[in-house]
Scaffold this motif. Structure first.
Motif, PDB file in Angstrom:
ATOM      1  N   VAL A  10      -2.705  -3.695   3.204  1.00 46.44           N
ATOM      2  CA  VAL A  10      -2.860  -4.897   2.381  1.00 46.44           C
ATOM      3  C   VAL A  10      -1.844  -5.935   2.839  1.00 46.44           C
ATOM      4  O   VAL A  10      -0.714  -5.594   3.201  1.00 46.44           O
ATOM      5  CB  VAL A  10      -2.686  -4.575   0.868  1.00 46.44           C
ATOM      6  N   ILE A  41      -2.625   0.566  -4.311  1.00 46.27           N
ATOM      7  CA  ILE A  41      -1.975  -0.691  -3.957  1.00 46.27           C
ATOM      8  C   ILE A  41      -1.104  -1.116  -5.138  1.00 46.27           C
ATOM      9  O   ILE A  41      -1.598  -1.282  -6.252  1.00 46.27           O
ATOM     10  CB  ILE A  41      -3.009  -1.797  -3.650  1.00 46.27           C
ATOM     11  N   CYS A  75      -7.117  -6.533   1.511  1.00 49.04           N
ATOM     12  CA  CYS A  75      -7.104  -5.098   1.834  1.00 49.04           C
ATOM     13  C   CYS A  75      -8.023  -4.839   3.009  1.00 49.04           C
ATOM     14  O   CYS A  75      -9.094  -5.429   3.099  1.00 49.04           O
ATOM     15  CB  CYS A  75      -7.621  -4.274   0.659  1.00 49.04           C
ATOM     16  N   SER A  98       0.848  -1.192   0.000  1.00 48.71           N
ATOM     17  CA  SER A  98       0.000   0.000   0.000  1.00 48.71           C
ATOM     18  C   SER A  98       0.881   1.237   0.000  1.00 48.71           C
ATOM     19  O   SER A  98       1.795   1.361   0.823  1.00 48.71           O
ATOM     20  CB  SER A  98      -0.902   0.022   1.237  1.00 48.71           C
TER      21      SER A  98
END
Length: 121
Positions: free
Chosen positions: A85, A102, A92, A77
């Motif tokens: 994540v 991401i 997530c 992330s």
């Protein structure tokens, strides 16, 4: 590939001349992959909500795109204050209102990557 032999008969029955099976040795999982894509595009989450990112591989030979196991990918992330994540799970979690990018990279082939936008609302 199948080759149907012409039997010279007037009936519709025909035999196979040969069956050909192609076996490719020493081919890596991502050798024919030219791009990655995230299923369903961007991800919407609530604060404390979770969602698993699904990634597909696109091939250079016209093969239908196929799902990639998240264990073969690395997720990061860019904005963990908004969404986190799991590094190898793709799960997530929404942390705070806003957007997070991401980054998704094939662990063994960093030239293959994509991103997902997570909106926490």
């Amino acid at each position: 590939a199948l080759y149907t032999a012409n039997t010279g008969c007037s009936t519709s029955v025909a035999g196979y001349y040969a069956k050909v099976k192609e076996i490719i040795y020493n081919k890596g999982t991502f050798d024919n992959v030219v791009a990655l894509g995230v299923a369903d595009g961007d991800i919407d989450l609530a604060v404390a909500g979770t969602s698993t990112i699904k990634v597909y591989a696109f091939y250079n030979d016209g093969t239908i795109p196929s799902p990639v196991s998240n264990s073969l990918l690395t997720f990061t992330s860019q904005t963990p204050a908004k969404a986190t994540v799991g590094a190898n799970t793709g799960i997530c979690t929404g942390v705070a209102l806003g957007n997070a990018i991401i980054d998704i990279v094939v662990t063994g082939k960093p030239s293959l990557s994509t991103t997902a936008v997570v909106t926490v609302a």
